[in-house]
Design a protein around this motif. Structure first.
Motif, PDB file in Angstrom:
ATOM      1  N   SER A 163       0.827  -1.222   0.000  1.00  0.00           N
ATOM      2  CA  SER A 163       0.000   0.000   0.000  1.00  0.00           C
ATOM      3  C   SER A 163       0.855   1.264   0.000  1.00  0.00           C
ATOM      4  O   SER A 163       0.376   2.337   0.378  1.00  0.00           O
ATOM      5  N   ASN A 165       3.904   4.092   0.742  1.00  0.00           N
ATOM      6  CA  ASN A 165       4.542   4.658   1.926  1.00  0.00           C
ATOM      7  C   ASN A 165       3.619   4.523   3.134  1.00  0.00           C
ATOM      8  O   ASN A 165       2.420   4.799   3.036  1.00  0.00           O
ATOM      9  N   LEU A 167       1.815   5.786   5.935  1.00  0.00           N
ATOM     10  CA  LEU A 167       1.475   7.189   6.228  1.00  0.00           C
ATOM     11  C   LEU A 167       1.690   7.537   7.696  1.00  0.00           C
ATOM     12  O   LEU A 167       1.661   8.714   8.057  1.00  0.00           O
ATOM     13  N   ILE A 214       4.418   4.406  -4.086  1.00  0.00           N
ATOM     14  CA  ILE A 214       5.801   4.082  -4.460  1.00  0.00           C
ATOM     15  C   ILE A 214       5.960   2.619  -4.897  1.00  0.00           C
ATOM     16  O   ILE A 214       6.867   2.288  -5.658  1.00  0.00           O
ATOM     17  N   LYS A 355      -8.749   8.757   9.934  1.00  0.00           N
ATOM     18  CA  LYS A 355      -9.694   7.850   9.273  1.00  0.00           C
ATOM     19  C   LYS A 355     -10.785   8.583   8.502  1.00  0.00           C
ATOM     20  O   LYS A 355     -11.829   8.021   8.220  1.00  0.00           O
ATOM     21  N   LEU A 359      -8.295   6.091   0.186  1.00  0.00           N
ATOM     22  CA  LEU A 359      -8.116   6.372  -1.241  1.00  0.00           C
ATOM     23  C   LEU A 359      -8.911   5.398  -2.093  1.00  0.00           C
ATOM     24  O   LEU A 359      -9.179   4.317  -1.681  1.00  0.00           O
TER      25      LEU A 359
HETATM   26  C1  LIG Z   1      10.912   7.621   3.291  1.00  0.00           C
HETATM   27  C2  LIG Z   1       9.626   8.228   2.841  1.00  0.00           C
HETATM   28  C3  LIG Z   1       9.417   8.124   1.372  1.00  0.00           C
HETATM   29  C4  LIG Z   1       8.069   8.618   0.924  1.00  0.00           C
HETATM   30  C5  LIG Z   1       7.811   8.220  -0.472  1.00  0.00           C
HETATM   31  C6  LIG Z   1       6.458   8.582  -0.917  1.00  0.00           C
HETATM   32  C7  LIG Z   1       5.650   7.678  -1.394  1.00  0.00           C
HETATM   33  C8  LIG Z   1       4.307   8.045  -1.878  1.00  0.00           C
HETATM   34  C9  LIG Z   1       3.316   6.967  -1.692  1.00  0.00           C
HETATM   35  O1  LIG Z   1       3.604   5.796  -1.538  1.00  0.00           O
HETATM   36  S1  LIG Z   1       1.739   7.543  -1.762  1.00  0.00           S
HETATM   37  C10 LIG Z   1       0.760   6.158  -1.285  1.00  0.00           C
HETATM   38  C11 LIG Z   1       0.560   6.086   0.192  1.00  0.00           C
HETATM   39  N1  LIG Z   1      -0.416   5.076   0.472  1.00  0.00           N
HETATM   40  C12 LIG Z   1      -1.699   5.336   0.653  1.00  0.00           C
HETATM   41  O2  LIG Z   1      -2.122   6.475   0.580  1.00  0.00           O
HETATM   42  C13 LIG Z   1      -2.585   4.154   0.980  1.00  0.00           C
HETATM   43  C14 LIG Z   1      -3.402   4.436   2.209  1.00  0.00           C
HETATM   44  N2  LIG Z   1      -4.243   3.282   2.504  1.00  0.00           N
HETATM   45  C15 LIG Z   1      -5.473   3.122   1.986  1.00  0.00           C
HETATM   46  O3  LIG Z   1      -5.990   3.928   1.255  1.00  0.00           O
HETATM   47  C16 LIG Z   1      -6.189   1.850   2.360  1.00  0.00           C
HETATM   48  O4  LIG Z   1      -5.702   1.413   3.592  1.00  0.00           O
HETATM   49  C17 LIG Z   1      -5.989   0.749   1.289  1.00  0.00           C
HETATM   50  C18 LIG Z   1      -6.756   1.136   0.015  1.00  0.00           C
HETATM   51  C19 LIG Z   1      -4.521   0.537   0.965  1.00  0.00           C
HETATM   52  C20 LIG Z   1      -6.551  -0.589   1.828  1.00  0.00           C
HETATM   53  O5  LIG Z   1      -7.908  -0.420   2.189  1.00  0.00           O
HETATM   54  P1  LIG Z   1      -8.663  -1.647   2.905  1.00  0.00           P
HETATM   55  O6  LIG Z   1     -10.032  -1.169   3.223  1.00  0.00           O
HETATM   56  O7  LIG Z   1      -8.530  -2.868   2.079  1.00  0.00           O
HETATM   57  O8  LIG Z   1      -7.820  -1.937   4.218  1.00  0.00           O
HETATM   58  P2  LIG Z   1      -7.634  -0.993   5.508  1.00  0.00           P
HETATM   59  O9  LIG Z   1      -7.685   0.444   5.111  1.00  0.00           O
HETATM   60  O10 LIG Z   1      -8.580  -1.437   6.581  1.00  0.00           O
HETATM   61  O11 LIG Z   1      -6.121  -1.346   5.906  1.00  0.00           O
HETATM   62  C21 LIG Z   1      -5.778  -2.253   6.970  1.00  0.00           C
HETATM   63  C22 LIG Z   1      -4.907  -1.514   7.947  1.00  0.00           C
HETATM   64  O12 LIG Z   1      -3.709  -1.113   7.281  1.00  0.00           O
HETATM   65  C23 LIG Z   1      -3.499   0.286   7.438  1.00  0.00           C
HETATM   66  N3  LIG Z   1      -2.827   0.819   6.244  1.00  0.00           N
HETATM   67  C24 LIG Z   1      -3.044   0.472   4.971  1.00  0.00           C
HETATM   68  N4  LIG Z   1      -2.242   1.185   4.155  1.00  0.00           N
HETATM   69  C25 LIG Z   1      -1.511   1.991   4.941  1.00  0.00           C
HETATM   70  C26 LIG Z   1      -0.505   2.964   4.671  1.00  0.00           C
HETATM   71  N5  LIG Z   1      -0.086   3.218   3.413  1.00  0.00           N
HETATM   72  N6  LIG Z   1       0.039   3.603   5.709  1.00  0.00           N
HETATM   73  C27 LIG Z   1      -0.346   3.339   6.970  1.00  0.00           C
HETATM   74  N7  LIG Z   1      -1.312   2.419   7.310  1.00  0.00           N
HETATM   75  C28 LIG Z   1      -1.865   1.759   6.279  1.00  0.00           C
HETATM   76  C29 LIG Z   1      -4.926   0.851   7.578  1.00  0.00           C
HETATM   77  O13 LIG Z   1      -4.884   2.092   8.188  1.00  0.00           O
HETATM   78  C30 LIG Z   1      -5.590  -0.220   8.425  1.00  0.00           C
HETATM   79  O14 LIG Z   1      -5.194  -0.013   9.752  1.00  0.00           O
HETATM   80  P3  LIG Z   1      -6.229  -0.268  10.983  1.00  0.00           P
HETATM   81  O15 LIG Z   1      -6.490  -1.746  10.970  1.00  0.00           O
HETATM   82  O16 LIG Z   1      -5.495   0.175  12.198  1.00  0.00           O
HETATM   83  O17 LIG Z   1      -7.443   0.540  10.688  1.00  0.00           O
END
Ligand SMILES: CCCCC/C=C/CC(=O)SCCNC(=O)CCNC(=O)[C@H](O)C(C)(C)COP(=O)(O)OP(=O)(O)OC[C@H]1O[C@@H](n2cnc3c(N)ncnc32)[C@H](O)[C@@H]1OP(=O)(O)O
Length: 359
Positions: A163, A165, A167, A214, A355, A359
Motif C-alpha cells: 500500500s 509509503n 502514512l 511508491i 480515518k 483512497l
Molecule cells: C521515506 C519516505 C518516502 C516517501 C515516499 C512517498 C511515497 C508516496 C506513496 O507511496 S503515496 C501512497 C501512500 N499510500 C496510501 O495512501 C494508501 C493508504 N491506505 C489506503 O488507502 C487503504 O488502507 C488501502 C486502500 C490501501 C486498503 O484499504 P482496505 O479497506 O482494504 O484496508 P484498511 O484500510 O482497513 O487497511 C488495513 C490496515 O492497514 C493500514 N494501512 C493500509 N495502508 C496503509 C498505509 N499506506 N500507511 C499506513 N497504514 C496503512 C490501515 O490504516 C488499516 O489499519 P487499521 O487496521 O489500524 O485501521
C-alpha cells in the motif's frame, strides 16, 4: 496442480512435525490461511483491544480480505512446505537448499533454486513501507546483489502487494522538527530508489494484489512485472499533496506515453492489471487462482539459465539509462522534500490518520 483438501490436511499434520518452532509471525500466518481456506473471509467480530492474542489472530485473518479459499489453501501448503524444507536444511545443511535469511523484521527473505525472494511482510498493514522496511529492503537488495542467486523477486504477503509509503511514518518527528523529518525522509527515499536503479541482476515483481504509490512507481525500474488479475495500480499523489517519485516522472512517460502517464501520476487514475499490461507497465497478467503456481514455475525455469549471462544482459539493456535515472531520482527527491512540508500533504496525511479519508 492446485492443492487439494487432502494436501491441506497433510500440511496441517506436517506442521505438528516441524523440528523448529516457526515463531509467532509465521504461526499467525498459518492460522489466518487455514481459517481462510476452510471458512472463507474473516467472519468474527474484532476482539477488544486488551484481548491481544485473539486480536492478532483476527487481524491476520482479516488481512487476507477476499483471498479465494483455494488460493489460501495453496498458500498454506506452500508455506508449510517451505517451513519443512528450511527446518530440514537447518538440521542437514544441504548446499543450495532453501534458506531463510535471518535478521529482518518487516521482510521474509529466502533463497531457493537460484531465486532470492524478498517478501514484504506487514500484511495487517497491507505491506505499507515503514521506515524500518525501507531500510531493510535496501539491505536485502544489497545482499541479493552479492549472493549466488540468478534472479531476485519482490512480492507481498497477504492480499496486498503493497500500500505504498506508510502514512504513519510522519508521526515519529525527530527533535529537529518537521524540516529535519522531511530531510531524513528525502535522503532515505533517494537511497531506497537508488538501490533499485543499481540492482545488477534481473529484478522481478510478483504483484500478488493491489499496489499503491511508491510500490507502483518503482515497477518502472523492474525487469519483469507479473501481476495477478486481482492487482490494481494506483498512484494518488495529487490526493496526498505529493509529487511523483521512484523515477516515474521519467519511466512512466517512456513506458506508456506522456498522456497515460499524466492520467496516472497527476490525476491518480487507478489501473486494473489488464490495463497496466496493455500500457506496458506489467509484463503479463495471470488469473489469481493459478498466479503463484504459474509464476513460480516460470521463474524457476528462468533461474536455471546461466546467471552470469542474465546479469550481463540486464546490464546491456539498462546501463545506458543508469546515469539519467540517478539524476531523475535526485531531482524528484528534492521536489518531494518540499511537498512533505506542504499544507496539502500534511492535511492529507492527517485525514488518513484520523480515518476521514480512504483512497
Ligand atoms: C521515506 C519516505 C518516502 C516517501 C515516499 C512517498 C511515497 C508516496 C506513496 O507511496 S503515496 C501512497 C501512500 N499510500 C496510501 O495512501 C494508501 C493508504 N491506505 C489506503 O488507502 C487503504 O488502507 C488501502 C486502500 C490501501 C486498503 O484499504 P482496505 O479497506 O482494504 O484496508 P484498511 O484500510 O482497513 O487497511 C488495513 C490496515 O492497514 C493500514 N494501512 C493500509 N495502508 C496503509 C498505509 N499506506 N500507511 C499506513 N497504514 C496503512 C490501515 O490504516 C488499516 O489499519 P487499521 O487496521 O489500524 O485501521
Amino acid at each position: 496442480m492446485r492443492a487439494s483438501l487432502k494436501d491441506l490436511e497433510n500440511a496441517v499434520n506436517q506442521v505438528k512435525l516441524l523440528k523448529k518452532d516457526p515463531g509467532n509471525e509465521v504461526k499467525l500466518k498459518l492460522y489466518a490461511l487455514y481459517k481462510q481456506a476452510t471458512e472463507g473471509p474473516c467472519n468474527m467480530p474484532k476482539p477488544g483491544v486488551f484481548d491481544l492474542i485473539n486480536k492478532a489472530k483476527w487481524e491476520a485473518w482479516n488481512a487476507l480480505g477476499s483471498l479465494p479459499e483455494e488460493t489460501a489453501r495453496q498458500n498454506y501448503v506452500d508455506l508449510v512446505s517451505s517451513l519443512s524444507s528450511s527446518s530440514e536444511s537447518s538440521s542437514q545443511v544441504k548446499p543450495g537448499a532453501d534458506k531463510e535469511h535471518a535478521g529482518y523484521g518487516t521482510l521474509v527473505v529466502t533463497s531457493e533454486d537460484g531465486i532470492t525472494k524478498i517478501m514484504l511482510n506487514r500484511p495487517t498493514r497491507k505491506n505499507a513501507i515503514s521506515t524500518q522496511m525501507y531500510q531493510e529492503i535496501i539491505l536485502a537488495l544489497k545482499a541479493a546483489s552479492q549472493d549466488d542467486s540468478a534472479i531476485t523477486v519482490l512480492t507481498g504477503n497477504g492480499d496486498f502487494y503493497c500500500s505504498g509509503n506508510d502514512l504513519t511514518n510522519v508521526t515519529d518527528t525527530p527533535l529537529g522538527g518537521i524540516e529535519e523529518k522531511a530531510k531524513n525522509s528525502t535522503n532515505l527515499l533517494r537511497d531506497f530508489v537508488a538501490s533499485f536503479i543499481d540492482f545488477p541482476k534481473p529484478l522481478i515483481a510478483v504483484v500478488n494484489g493491489p499496489a499503491v504509490g511508491i510500490a507502483v512507481t518503482l515497477l518502472g525500474l523492474f525487469d519483469i512485472v507479473y501481476a495477478s488479475d486481482r492487482a490494481t495500480f494506483h498512484t494518488p499523489f495529487s490526493h496526498l499533496g505529493l509529487s511523483p517519485e521512484g523515477c516515474s516522472s521519467y519511466t512512466f512517460p517512456k513506458i506508456m506515453g506522456p498522456t497515460k502517464a499524466t492520467e496516472m501520476l497527476t490525476f491518480g487514475k487507478k489501473l486494473t492489471a489488464r490495463e497496466a499490461c496493455a500500457q506496458g507497465l506489467v509484463t503479463e497478467v495471470f488469473p489469481d487462482a493459478t498466479f503463484q503456481k504459474e509464476v513460480w514455475t516460470r521463474l524457476t525455469a528462468y533461474a536455471k539459465l546461466p546467471s552470469n549471462v542474465l546479469r550481463i544482459s540486464k546490464q546491456v539493456i539498462r546501463n545506458r539509462e543508469k546515469e539519467k535515472l540517478h539524476s531523475v531520482n535526485v531531482e524528484e527527491s528534492s521536489i518531494i522534500q518540499g511537498r512533505f512540508l506542504s499544507e496539502e500533504s500534511m492535511n492529507a496525511v492527517m485525514n488518513f490518520l484520523s480515518k476521514r479519508a480512504k483512497l
